[in-house]
Design a protein around this motif. Sequence first.
Motif, PDB file in Angstrom:
ATOM      1  N   ALA A  20     -16.376  30.603   9.240  1.00 30.58           N
ATOM      2  CA  ALA A  20     -15.542  30.058   8.159  1.00 30.58           C
ATOM      3  C   ALA A  20     -14.046  30.281   8.360  1.00 30.58           C
ATOM      4  N   ASN A  21     -13.620  30.610   9.590  1.00 31.79           N
ATOM      5  CA  ASN A  21     -12.189  30.816   9.802  1.00 31.79           C
ATOM      6  C   ASN A  21     -11.425  29.502   9.945  1.00 31.79           C
ATOM      7  N   LYS A  22     -12.163  28.393  10.143  1.00 32.00           N
ATOM      8  CA  LYS A  22     -11.468  27.097  10.303  1.00 32.00           C
ATOM      9  C   LYS A  22     -12.444  25.962   9.967  1.00 32.00           C
ATOM     10  N   GLY A  23     -11.954  24.747  10.129  1.00 35.49           N
ATOM     11  CA  GLY A  23     -12.816  23.565  10.025  1.00 35.49           C
ATOM     12  C   GLY A  23     -13.514  23.436   8.672  1.00 35.49           C
ATOM     13  N   ILE A  24     -14.748  22.912   8.732  1.00 36.96           N
ATOM     14  CA  ILE A  24     -15.512  22.663   7.502  1.00 36.96           C
ATOM     15  C   ILE A  24     -15.796  23.989   6.783  1.00 36.96           C
ATOM     16  N   GLY A  25     -15.956  25.065   7.560  1.00 45.13           N
ATOM     17  CA  GLY A  25     -16.304  26.369   6.990  1.00 45.13           C
ATOM     18  C   GLY A  25     -15.256  26.883   6.015  1.00 45.13           C
ATOM     19  N   ALA A  44     -16.370  35.402  10.040  1.00 44.08           N
ATOM     20  CA  ALA A  44     -15.886  34.810  11.299  1.00 44.08           C
ATOM     21  C   ALA A  44     -16.181  35.792  12.410  1.00 44.08           C
ATOM     22  N   ARG A  45     -16.376  35.270  13.626  1.00 43.05           N
ATOM     23  CA  ARG A  45     -16.683  36.195  14.730  1.00 43.05           C
ATOM     24  C   ARG A  45     -15.444  36.964  15.164  1.00 43.05           C
ATOM     25  N   ASN A  46     -14.277  36.343  15.003  1.00 40.07           N
ATOM     26  CA  ASN A  46     -13.034  36.992  15.404  1.00 40.07           C
ATOM     27  C   ASN A  46     -12.357  37.568  14.165  1.00 40.07           C
ATOM     28  N   ARG A  48      -9.408  38.931  13.517  1.00 38.76           N
ATOM     29  CA  ARG A  48      -8.050  38.511  13.159  1.00 38.76           C
ATOM     30  C   ARG A  48      -8.061  37.112  12.528  1.00 38.76           C
ATOM     31  N   ARG A  49      -8.780  36.191  13.173  1.00 43.52           N
ATOM     32  CA  ARG A  49      -8.822  34.815  12.641  1.00 43.52           C
ATOM     33  C   ARG A  49      -9.463  34.783  11.249  1.00 43.52           C
ATOM     34  N   GLY A  50     -10.485  35.611  11.052  1.00 37.81           N
ATOM     35  CA  GLY A  50     -11.165  35.646   9.759  1.00 37.81           C
ATOM     36  C   GLY A  50     -10.278  36.230   8.671  1.00 37.81           C
ATOM     37  N   LEU A  71     -18.604  38.479  11.411  1.00 43.28           N
ATOM     38  CA  LEU A  71     -19.973  38.085  11.749  1.00 43.28           C
ATOM     39  C   LEU A  71     -19.971  37.187  12.984  1.00 43.28           C
ATOM     40  N   ASN A  72     -20.572  37.721  14.049  1.00 44.08           N
ATOM     41  CA  ASN A  72     -20.873  36.880  15.213  1.00 44.08           C
ATOM     42  C   ASN A  72     -22.367  36.596  15.152  1.00 44.08           C
ATOM     43  N   VAL A  73     -22.734  35.351  14.956  1.00 41.53           N
ATOM     44  CA  VAL A  73     -24.149  35.031  14.736  1.00 41.53           C
ATOM     45  C   VAL A  73     -25.005  35.284  15.975  1.00 41.53           C
ATOM     46  N   ASN A  98     -25.166  28.427   6.461  1.00 44.19           N
ATOM     47  CA  ASN A  98     -25.146  28.597   7.914  1.00 44.19           C
ATOM     48  C   ASN A  98     -24.319  27.463   8.508  1.00 44.19           C
ATOM     49  N   ASN A  99     -23.019  27.729   8.623  1.00 41.38           N
ATOM     50  CA  ASN A  99     -22.074  26.688   9.041  1.00 41.38           C
ATOM     51  C   ASN A  99     -21.633  26.838  10.504  1.00 41.38           C
ATOM     52  N   ALA A 100     -21.681  28.083  11.040  1.00 38.92           N
ATOM     53  CA  ALA A 100     -21.169  28.320  12.401  1.00 38.92           C
ATOM     54  C   ALA A 100     -21.880  27.401  13.390  1.00 38.92           C
ATOM     55  N   LEU A 176     -26.054  23.738   8.321  1.00 43.50           N
ATOM     56  CA  LEU A 176     -25.227  22.623   8.772  1.00 43.50           C
ATOM     57  C   LEU A 176     -25.859  21.971   9.981  1.00 43.50           C
ATOM     58  N   SER A 177     -26.320  20.755   9.778  1.00 39.25           N
ATOM     59  CA  SER A 177     -26.984  20.025  10.839  1.00 39.25           C
ATOM     60  C   SER A 177     -26.035  18.943  11.363  1.00 39.25           C
ATOM     61  N   SER A 178     -26.612  17.921  11.960  1.00 45.29           N
ATOM     62  CA  SER A 178     -25.813  16.804  12.466  1.00 45.29           C
ATOM     63  C   SER A 178     -26.715  15.590  12.574  1.00 45.29           C
ATOM     64  N   VAL A 233     -28.114  18.859  24.420  1.00 42.84           N
ATOM     65  CA  VAL A 233     -28.344  20.255  24.004  1.00 42.84           C
ATOM     66  C   VAL A 233     -27.961  20.437  22.534  1.00 42.84           C
ATOM     67  N   TYR A 234     -26.778  19.954  22.186  1.00 45.91           N
ATOM     68  CA  TYR A 234     -26.327  20.031  20.787  1.00 45.91           C
ATOM     69  C   TYR A 234     -27.335  19.308  19.883  1.00 45.91           C
ATOM     70  N   SER A 235     -27.785  18.134  20.331  1.00 49.95           N
ATOM     71  CA  SER A 235     -28.726  17.349  19.525  1.00 49.95           C
ATOM     72  C   SER A 235     -30.021  18.119  19.294  1.00 49.95           C
ATOM     73  N   TYR A 264     -18.636  12.669   9.775  1.00 48.99           N
ATOM     74  CA  TYR A 264     -17.894  12.712  11.044  1.00 48.99           C
ATOM     75  C   TYR A 264     -16.485  13.217  10.701  1.00 48.99           C
ATOM     76  N   VAL A 265     -16.342  14.537  10.771  1.00 48.46           N
ATOM     77  CA  VAL A 265     -15.187  15.206  10.177  1.00 48.46           C
ATOM     78  C   VAL A 265     -14.184  15.617  11.266  1.00 48.46           C
ATOM     79  N   ASN A 266     -12.931  15.487  10.953  1.00 52.54           N
ATOM     80  CA  ASN A 266     -11.856  15.760  11.909  1.00 52.54           C
ATOM     81  C   ASN A 266     -11.683  17.267  12.136  1.00 52.54           C
ATOM     82  N   THR A 267     -12.383  17.805  13.159  1.00 49.12           N
ATOM     83  CA  THR A 267     -12.301  19.241  13.462  1.00 49.12           C
ATOM     84  C   THR A 267     -12.291  19.457  14.977  1.00 49.12           C
ATOM     85  N   ASP A 268     -12.167  20.730  15.356  1.00 47.73           N
ATOM     86  CA  ASP A 268     -12.136  21.079  16.790  1.00 47.73           C
ATOM     87  C   ASP A 268     -13.427  20.675  17.500  1.00 47.73           C
TER      88      ASP A 268
HETATM   89  N1  LIG Z   1     -17.090  17.998  12.438  1.00 49.20           N
HETATM   90  C1  LIG Z   1     -18.120  17.152  12.454  1.00 49.20           C
HETATM   91  O1  LIG Z   1     -17.938  15.914  12.522  1.00 49.20           O
HETATM   92  C2  LIG Z   1     -19.515  17.679  12.398  1.00 49.20           C
HETATM   93  C3  LIG Z   1     -20.554  16.741  12.446  1.00 49.20           C
HETATM   94  C4  LIG Z   1     -21.867  17.196  12.379  1.00 49.20           C
HETATM   95  C5  LIG Z   1     -22.120  18.543  12.235  1.00 49.20           C
HETATM   96  N2  LIG Z   1     -21.092  19.450  12.203  1.00 49.20           N
HETATM   97  C6  LIG Z   1     -21.429  20.872  12.051  1.00 49.20           C
HETATM   98  O2  LIG Z   1     -20.616  21.466  11.061  1.00 49.20           O
HETATM   99  C7  LIG Z   1     -20.457  22.872  11.331  1.00 49.20           C
HETATM  100  C8  LIG Z   1     -18.977  23.237  11.258  1.00 49.20           C
HETATM  101  O3  LIG Z   1     -18.321  22.585  12.335  1.00 49.20           O
HETATM  102  P1  LIG Z   1     -16.785  22.167  12.336  1.00 49.20           P
HETATM  103  O4  LIG Z   1     -16.746  20.714  12.509  1.00 49.20           O
HETATM  104  O5  LIG Z   1     -16.063  22.791  11.199  1.00 49.20           O
HETATM  105  O6  LIG Z   1     -16.341  22.826  13.738  1.00 49.20           O
HETATM  106  P2  LIG Z   1     -15.218  23.901  14.112  1.00 49.20           P
HETATM  107  O7  LIG Z   1     -13.942  23.579  13.440  1.00 49.20           O
HETATM  108  O8  LIG Z   1     -15.262  23.986  15.597  1.00 49.20           O
HETATM  109  O9  LIG Z   1     -15.778  25.256  13.471  1.00 49.20           O
HETATM  110  C9  LIG Z   1     -16.882  25.932  14.001  1.00 49.20           C
HETATM  111  C10 LIG Z   1     -16.898  27.343  13.458  1.00 49.20           C
HETATM  112  O10 LIG Z   1     -18.031  28.052  13.987  1.00 49.20           O
HETATM  113  C11 LIG Z   1     -17.565  29.307  14.469  1.00 49.20           C
HETATM  114  N3  LIG Z   1     -18.460  29.898  15.455  1.00 49.20           N
HETATM  115  C12 LIG Z   1     -18.791  29.448  16.679  1.00 49.20           C
HETATM  116  N4  LIG Z   1     -19.595  30.323  17.305  1.00 49.20           N
HETATM  117  C13 LIG Z   1     -19.783  31.362  16.442  1.00 49.20           C
HETATM  118  C14 LIG Z   1     -20.514  32.573  16.495  1.00 49.20           C
HETATM  119  N5  LIG Z   1     -21.207  32.923  17.589  1.00 49.20           N
HETATM  120  N6  LIG Z   1     -20.496  33.389  15.422  1.00 49.20           N
HETATM  121  C15 LIG Z   1     -19.804  33.050  14.309  1.00 49.20           C
HETATM  122  N7  LIG Z   1     -19.069  31.941  14.206  1.00 49.20           N
HETATM  123  C16 LIG Z   1     -19.070  31.096  15.262  1.00 49.20           C
HETATM  124  C17 LIG Z   1     -16.182  29.009  15.005  1.00 49.20           C
HETATM  125  O11 LIG Z   1     -15.463  30.211  15.213  1.00 49.20           O
HETATM  126  P3  LIG Z   1     -14.272  30.309  16.321  1.00 49.20           P
HETATM  127  O12 LIG Z   1     -13.034  29.782  15.664  1.00 49.20           O
HETATM  128  O13 LIG Z   1     -14.214  31.764  16.596  1.00 49.20           O
HETATM  129  O14 LIG Z   1     -14.679  29.487  17.508  1.00 49.20           O
HETATM  130  C18 LIG Z   1     -15.649  28.155  13.866  1.00 49.20           C
HETATM  131  O15 LIG Z   1     -15.245  28.965  12.802  1.00 49.20           O
HETATM  132  C19 LIG Z   1     -21.091  23.107  12.707  1.00 49.20           C
HETATM  133  O16 LIG Z   1     -22.377  23.652  12.542  1.00 49.20           O
HETATM  134  C20 LIG Z   1     -21.177  21.712  13.298  1.00 49.20           C
HETATM  135  O17 LIG Z   1     -22.225  21.586  14.253  1.00 49.20           O
HETATM  136  C21 LIG Z   1     -19.803  19.035  12.282  1.00 49.20           C
END
Ligand SMILES: NC(=O)c1ccc[n+]([C@@H]2O[C@H](COP(=O)([O-])OP(=O)(O)OC[C@H]3O[C@@H](n4cnc5c(N)ncnc54)[C@H](OP(=O)(O)O)[C@@H]3O)[C@@H](O)[C@H]2O)c1
Length: 309
Positions: A20-25, A44-46, A48-50, A71-73, A98-100, A176-178, A233-235, A264-268
């Motif tokens: 939850a340090n960035k993105g959808i989380g 968050a796993r890191n 400082r970022r958390g 939390l590092n999952v 479960n968003n990571a 959090l699926s896809s 793999v992701y799928s 389809y969200v604008n993230t890393d």
């Molecule tokens: N964005 C989309 O369009 C989209 C579409 C379908 C599904 N999703 C799902 O939505 C969820 C959130 O993704 P997002 O788009 O927000 O991506 P994101 O911005 O890359 O965020 C992913 C988060 O997961 C964390 N993470 C990765 N490995 C980890 C670990 N071992 N332990 C704890 N945290 C960990 C990352 O931490 P760090 O910053 O430390 O790397 C980051 O906080 C994911 O499950 C993704 O598969 C996203």
Amino acid sequence: MGISGKKESEEIRYAVVTGANKGIGIETVRQLATVPGMTVILTARNERRGLEAAASLRDSHGLSNVIFHQLNVQDPNSVESLAEFIANQFGRLDILINNAGVSEVIVDEDSLRALNLDSASWLSGEAAHLVKDIIKTTNDQANECLNTNYYGCKRVTEALLPLLELSAFGANIVNLSSLRGELRRIPNEQVRKELGDIEALTEEKIDLILRRFLHDLKQGTLEANGWQKMLPVYSMSKATLNAYTRVLAKKYPKMRINCVHPGYVNTDINFHTGTMSLEEGAKGSVMLALLREGGPTGCYFDCAEMAEF
Ligand SMILES: NC(=O)c1ccc[n+]([C@@H]2O[C@H](COP(=O)([O-])OP(=O)(O)OC[C@H]3O[C@@H](n4cnc5c(N)ncnc54)[C@H](OP(=O)(O)O)[C@@H]3O)[C@@H](O)[C@H]2O)c1
């Protein structure tokens, strides 16, 4: 009125959001934390970022009910330490999101941009043959991806289930699926059938399917054996997560346990090719986290709409 006799607005609830340090989380934490009575543990796993993420929500949005815990999952000790912290501080948990997640691919971003793919062909998977040489995964990355998106989610859920069972509200779990994990996207009919057979499905069977998948990945026979062409793999990490969601929902009928494609969200994770805002992307998770007694369980949602697995 809630089951405790208090108005829902006065109910004290505790929620955990992973990754939850960035993105959808982080946006999910922000939206959840605006609910009266809610305390959100931003993880968050890191560290400082958390800490910075939690501080930004407190400072910019006045959300003093957001607290950070590392939390590092992938790390069983880290998962255990979070469970201990929650047990000692709150004695129970009401919501687990479960968003990571990771994609764990090597991308030639310039070539990807040069393709100028429209989101329809990206999302449908039609672009699979075009991105084949641009998006790659090593065997080590495949293990990292499965160990985070599937086994990481299981590890955290199993450690927190005893605390979730203590929730007076019947806890909510959101995975959090896809859309990549949808069964119709798996060409192999047998795999589709096995993952979709909810009566016969078990965690052991899911493990066996993943073992077959990893074997084919190592042999270079994924396509020949009918696994997904686009981000295989992701799928598979998400297809198995969906299956696990259904198994778990059957096992814990008092809880509401669902999975969601956030859009389809604008993230890393998609190299900022996504078209939806974080605010829209967090809506499905938050809606499912707040479901009440009698709400759906063992279901898959595409954003806020129930959809076919
Ligand atoms: N964005 C989309 O369009 C989209 C579409 C379908 C599904 N999703 C799902 O939505 C969820 C959130 O993704 P997002 O788009 O927000 O991506 P994101 O911005 O890359 O965020 C992913 C988060 O997961 C964390 N993470 C990765 N490995 C980890 C670990 N071992 N332990 C704890 N945290 C960990 C990352 O931490 P760090 O910053 O430390 O790397 C980051 O906080 C994911 O499950 C993704 O598969 C996203």
